[in-house]
Design a protein around this motif. Structure first.
Motif, mmCIF file in Angstrom:
data_model
loop_
_atom_site.group_PDB
_atom_site.id
_atom_site.type_symbol
_atom_site.label_atom_id
_atom_site.label_comp_id
_atom_site.label_asym_id
_atom_site.label_seq_id
_atom_site.Cartn_x
_atom_site.Cartn_y
_atom_site.Cartn_z
ATOM 1 N N LYS A 60 103.942 88.341 -38.837
ATOM 2 C CA LYS A 60 102.900 88.055 -39.371
ATOM 3 C C LYS A 60 102.472 88.076 -40.754
ATOM 4 N N GLN A 61 102.637 89.503 -40.723
ATOM 5 C CA GLN A 61 101.758 89.743 -41.695
ATOM 6 C C GLN A 61 102.583 90.379 -43.235
ATOM 7 N N LYS A 63 105.097 88.124 -43.213
ATOM 8 C CA LYS A 63 105.290 86.728 -43.983
ATOM 9 C C LYS A 63 104.522 86.030 -45.292
ATOM 10 N N GLU A 64 103.297 86.223 -44.609
ATOM 11 C CA GLU A 64 102.238 86.210 -45.243
ATOM 12 C C GLU A 64 102.051 86.398 -46.200
ATOM 13 N N SER A 65 102.315 88.234 -46.314
ATOM 14 C CA SER A 65 102.175 88.932 -47.950
ATOM 15 C C SER A 65 103.310 87.869 -48.715
ATOM 16 N N ASP A 67 104.288 85.383 -48.318
ATOM 17 C CA ASP A 67 104.666 83.275 -49.489
ATOM 18 C C ASP A 67 103.233 84.123 -50.838
#
Length: 149
Positions: A60-61, A63-65, A67
């Motif tokens: 998740k980290q 993916k967010e980074s 983006d």
């Protein structure tokens, strides 16, 4: 073989093969596992559930980074995050596609007897337990909302 042992073994293989991309991802996983072990006071081995949660958090980290970097036109950093994400996903259980998640949630809604969005909490609790490691919370939440409204 525990996840930690497998990661240590794969780190050695990656070092010998000089695969820096995989090595970077594996070292991130190892660091997260060691951190999780120190949080649990004097734990020799983490449970499989905890290992999966650690990997999901890392994914998740990334993916967010990724983006954020993509939105800021930092393709170099975006590429690094996506490479690490691929390595992390190799160790996660296979993710279910959206249609499979929808079917599982439909069954859960029938079991729980939920009829409105007010009962979303009950459905989410059962869905998160049943789909642990197989779908991310965001997807589960979206499907539950769409089926209850």
């Amino acid at each position: 073989m525990s996840l930690e042992q497998k990661i240590n073994q794969d780190i050695k293989v990656s070092m010998i093969a000089k695969d820096n991309v995989k090595l970077r991802g594996l070292r991130a996983i190892k660091a997260a596992i060691l951190l999780a072990k120190t949080e649990k006071i004097q734990v020799e081995e983490l449970s499989e559930d905890t290992e999966i949660k650690v990997l999901q958090k890392l994914a998740k980290q990334r993916k967010e980074s990724g983006d954020i970097y993509k939105n800021q036109n930092r393709d170099d950093l975006y590429q690094i995050e996506m490479e690490e994400l691929q390595v992390i996903e190799e160790y996660l259980p296979k993710q279910l596609d959206r249609s499979a998640v929808e079917q599982v949630i439909k069954d859960i809604i029938t079991e729980v007897g939920a009829t409105s969005v007010k009962e979303m909490g009950k459905v989410m609790a059962a869905a998160n337990q049943k789909l642990a490691g197989q779908a991310d919370g965001k997807t589960i939440s979206e499907v539950v909302k769409s089926q209850l409204s």
